[in-house]
Design a protein around this motif. Structure first.
Motif, PDB file in Angstrom:
ATOM      1  N   ALA A 168       0.831  -1.205   0.000  1.00  0.00           N
ATOM      2  CA  ALA A 168       0.000   0.000   0.000  1.00  0.00           C
ATOM      3  C   ALA A 168       0.864   1.253   0.000  1.00  0.00           C
ATOM      4  O   ALA A 168       0.581   2.228  -0.734  1.00  0.00           O
ATOM      5  CB  ALA A 168      -0.933  -0.007   1.213  1.00  0.00           C
ATOM      6  N   ASP A 169       1.905   1.231   0.824  1.00  0.00           N
ATOM      7  CA  ASP A 169       2.811   2.392   0.839  1.00  0.00           C
ATOM      8  C   ASP A 169       3.480   2.573  -0.515  1.00  0.00           C
ATOM      9  O   ASP A 169       3.643   3.705  -1.009  1.00  0.00           O
ATOM     10  CB  ASP A 169       3.862   2.215   1.931  1.00  0.00           C
ATOM     11  N   TYR A 170       3.878   1.445  -1.111  1.00  0.00           N
ATOM     12  CA  TYR A 170       4.528   1.527  -2.422  1.00  0.00           C
ATOM     13  C   TYR A 170       3.567   2.051  -3.480  1.00  0.00           C
ATOM     14  O   TYR A 170       3.920   2.926  -4.288  1.00  0.00           O
ATOM     15  CB  TYR A 170       5.042   0.145  -2.812  1.00  0.00           C
ATOM     16  N   GLU A 171       2.327   1.512  -3.439  1.00  0.00           N
ATOM     17  CA  GLU A 171       1.337   1.990  -4.404  1.00  0.00           C
ATOM     18  C   GLU A 171       1.005   3.454  -4.157  1.00  0.00           C
ATOM     19  O   GLU A 171       0.819   4.231  -5.113  1.00  0.00           O
ATOM     20  CB  GLU A 171       0.074   1.138  -4.305  1.00  0.00           C
ATOM     21  N   ASP A 172       0.909   3.819  -2.873  1.00  0.00           N
ATOM     22  CA  ASP A 172       0.625   5.221  -2.562  1.00  0.00           C
ATOM     23  C   ASP A 172       1.773   6.108  -3.025  1.00  0.00           C
ATOM     24  O   ASP A 172       1.556   7.225  -3.537  1.00  0.00           O
ATOM     25  CB  ASP A 172       0.400   5.376  -1.059  1.00  0.00           C
ATOM     26  N   ALA A 173       3.000   5.592  -2.815  1.00  0.00           N
ATOM     27  CA  ALA A 173       4.147   6.373  -3.273  1.00  0.00           C
ATOM     28  C   ALA A 173       4.152   6.530  -4.787  1.00  0.00           C
ATOM     29  O   ALA A 173       4.534   7.581  -5.327  1.00  0.00           O
ATOM     30  CB  ALA A 173       5.441   5.707  -2.802  1.00  0.00           C
ATOM     31  N   LEU A 174       3.716   5.464  -5.486  1.00  0.00           N
ATOM     32  CA  LEU A 174       3.642   5.560  -6.942  1.00  0.00           C
ATOM     33  C   LEU A 174       2.461   6.411  -7.397  1.00  0.00           C
ATOM     34  O   LEU A 174       2.555   7.145  -8.400  1.00  0.00           O
ATOM     35  CB  LEU A 174       3.516   4.146  -7.547  1.00  0.00           C
ATOM     36  N   LEU A 229      -1.488  11.247  -8.895  1.00  0.00           N
ATOM     37  CA  LEU A 229      -2.663  11.978  -8.420  1.00  0.00           C
ATOM     38  C   LEU A 229      -2.392  13.476  -8.370  1.00  0.00           C
ATOM     39  O   LEU A 229      -3.291  14.290  -8.659  1.00  0.00           O
ATOM     40  CB  LEU A 229      -3.062  11.454  -7.036  1.00  0.00           C
ATOM     41  N   ASP A 230      -1.180  13.832  -7.988  1.00  0.00           N
ATOM     42  CA  ASP A 230      -0.832  15.258  -8.001  1.00  0.00           C
ATOM     43  C   ASP A 230      -0.996  15.840  -9.399  1.00  0.00           C
ATOM     44  O   ASP A 230      -1.568  16.938  -9.584  1.00  0.00           O
ATOM     45  CB  ASP A 230       0.606  15.450  -7.521  1.00  0.00           C
ATOM     46  N   ILE A 231      -0.488  15.087 -10.342  1.00  0.00           N
ATOM     47  CA  ILE A 231      -0.602  15.547 -11.738  1.00  0.00           C
ATOM     48  C   ILE A 231      -2.063  15.608 -12.164  1.00  0.00           C
ATOM     49  O   ILE A 231      -2.510  16.571 -12.824  1.00  0.00           O
ATOM     50  CB  ILE A 231       0.205  14.625 -12.664  1.00  0.00           C
ATOM     51  N   ALA A 232      -2.858  14.576 -11.774  1.00  0.00           N
ATOM     52  CA  ALA A 232      -4.266  14.545 -12.161  1.00  0.00           C
ATOM     53  C   ALA A 232      -5.033  15.707 -11.543  1.00  0.00           C
ATOM     54  O   ALA A 232      -5.884  16.338 -12.202  1.00  0.00           O
ATOM     55  CB  ALA A 232      -4.876  13.210 -11.736  1.00  0.00           C
ATOM     56  N   LEU A 233      -4.765  16.014 -10.270  1.00  0.00           N
ATOM     57  CA  LEU A 233      -5.470  17.121  -9.623  1.00  0.00           C
ATOM     58  C   LEU A 233      -5.081  18.453 -10.224  1.00  0.00           C
ATOM     59  O   LEU A 233      -5.933  19.365 -10.409  1.00  0.00           O
ATOM     60  CB  LEU A 233      -5.184  17.115  -8.118  1.00  0.00           C
ATOM     61  N   ALA A 234      -3.814  18.592 -10.509  1.00  0.00           N
ATOM     62  CA  ALA A 234      -3.375  19.844 -11.152  1.00  0.00           C
ATOM     63  C   ALA A 234      -4.023  20.006 -12.517  1.00  0.00           C
ATOM     64  O   ALA A 234      -4.485  21.106 -12.884  1.00  0.00           O
ATOM     65  CB  ALA A 234      -1.857  19.861 -11.274  1.00  0.00           C
ATOM     66  N   ALA A 235      -4.100  18.898 -13.271  1.00  0.00           N
ATOM     67  CA  ALA A 235      -4.754  18.959 -14.583  1.00  0.00           C
ATOM     68  C   ALA A 235      -6.232  19.257 -14.436  1.00  0.00           C
ATOM     69  O   ALA A 235      -6.818  20.039 -15.220  1.00  0.00           O
ATOM     70  CB  ALA A 235      -4.537  17.653 -15.324  1.00  0.00           C
ATOM     71  N   ALA A 236      -6.890  18.664 -13.446  1.00  0.00           N
ATOM     72  CA  ALA A 236      -8.324  18.923 -13.241  1.00  0.00           C
ATOM     73  C   ALA A 236      -8.558  20.375 -12.861  1.00  0.00           C
ATOM     74  O   ALA A 236      -9.545  21.005 -13.314  1.00  0.00           O
ATOM     75  CB  ALA A 236      -8.854  17.993 -12.142  1.00  0.00           C
TER      76      ALA A 236
END
Length: 271
Positions: free
Chosen positions: A146-152, A157-164
């Motif tokens: 989970a930590d690895y997936e969250d890290a990935l 998600l940062d990019i997706a939120l910025a794009a949104a």
């Protein structure tokens, strides 16, 4: 003196003294027949003594004969006692051996059962410990994944939120009338928002709505109020009983909270 031929003459001094002869004395060597021995007559006294001796011998013999059953009975009792002792010893030895064998078997079985139960208990404890350890490893692995997936996922998600955020702003700049669709959807989804309503909007959005709703505002009984601090594309709708915040920061916060984030509507690099 006339010769006597071969006859021997015994002198008087050579003759042994003669014992007197009695009528009762019929034993001894006969003078006339010296080659015949006549048993001596036993005196009456000696005869009674002899008879008494014979009787005593007979009594002793009879006593000895009567003692034979007694001796035989004693020997029989001794033999019985010896046989009983021997049988007791044999029975004791056999019983001891049988008891030892049975005790050994019972002890072996009891030891086996006890050892099996103890081994089973130890095995269960070890298995439970291994299961707990395995569960801990799985939990740690799941946490690590989970930590690895969250890290990935975080950069994505940062990019997706910025794009949104940019897409919403672009849409509002290109289609400011989309705010009217947001207002209508909110009013239709909340039955409480009925009757006379107050709409607080950015002054530019207020002018746009007055143009779009020129023929409906009197019928809808909406009161439009300009708020300079309100970001374009957002508004607040209220009546006497309820208030709905549809400002862009509020709407954005609800969206990112559903994603487990807390990114503000205005990014740090935009301040």
């Amino acid at each position: 003196m006339k010769a006597w031929g071969e006859k021997k003459i015994i002198r008087r001094e050579d003759v042994p003294p003669l014992e007197p002869w009695h009528m009762t004395q019929l034993s001894g060597t006969s003078v006339q027949r010296p080659h015949v021995y006549v048993p001596e007559a036993v005196p009456v006294e000696q005869e009674s003594v002899a008879e008494q001796a014979v009787e005593e011998s007979a009594v002793a013999a009879e006593a000895e004969i009567s003692m034979v059953p007694m001796i035989a009975e004693v020997e029989l009792d001794q033999l019985k006692l010896a046989a009983q002792q021997e049988a007791y010893a044999d029975g004791h030895a056999q019983g001891r051996q049988a008891g030892f064998a049975e005790g050994e078997v019972a002890g072996r079985e009891a030891g086996h059962a006890e050892g099996y139960a103890a081994g089973l208990q130890v095995g269960r404890q070890e298995a439970e410990a291994e299961v707990l350890q395995f569960k801990l490893l799985v939990s740690q692995l799941a946490t690590a994944v989970a930590d690895y997936e969250d890290a990935l996922a975080r950069p994505i998600l940062d990019i997706a939120l910025a794009a949104a955020r940019q897409m919403v702003r672009q849409q509002l700049s290109q289609s400011p009338e989309s705010l009217l669709a947001v207002i209508r959807e909110a009013i239709n989804s909340l039955p409480e928002l009925q009757g006379p309503l107050k709409l607080e909007l950015h002054p530019d959005d207020l002018a746009l709505l007055q143009t779009l709703l020129a023929g409906e505002l009197a019928t809808l009984q909406w009161r439009l109020e300009p708020v300079a601090e309100m970001a374009r594309g957002g508004c607040r709708i209220s009546n006497t009983s309820v208030e709905l915040d549809l400002s862009l920061p509020s709407r954005w916060r609800r969206i990112v909270e559903g994603l487990g984030r807390s990114d503000p509507w205005v990014a740090d690099d935009e301040h």
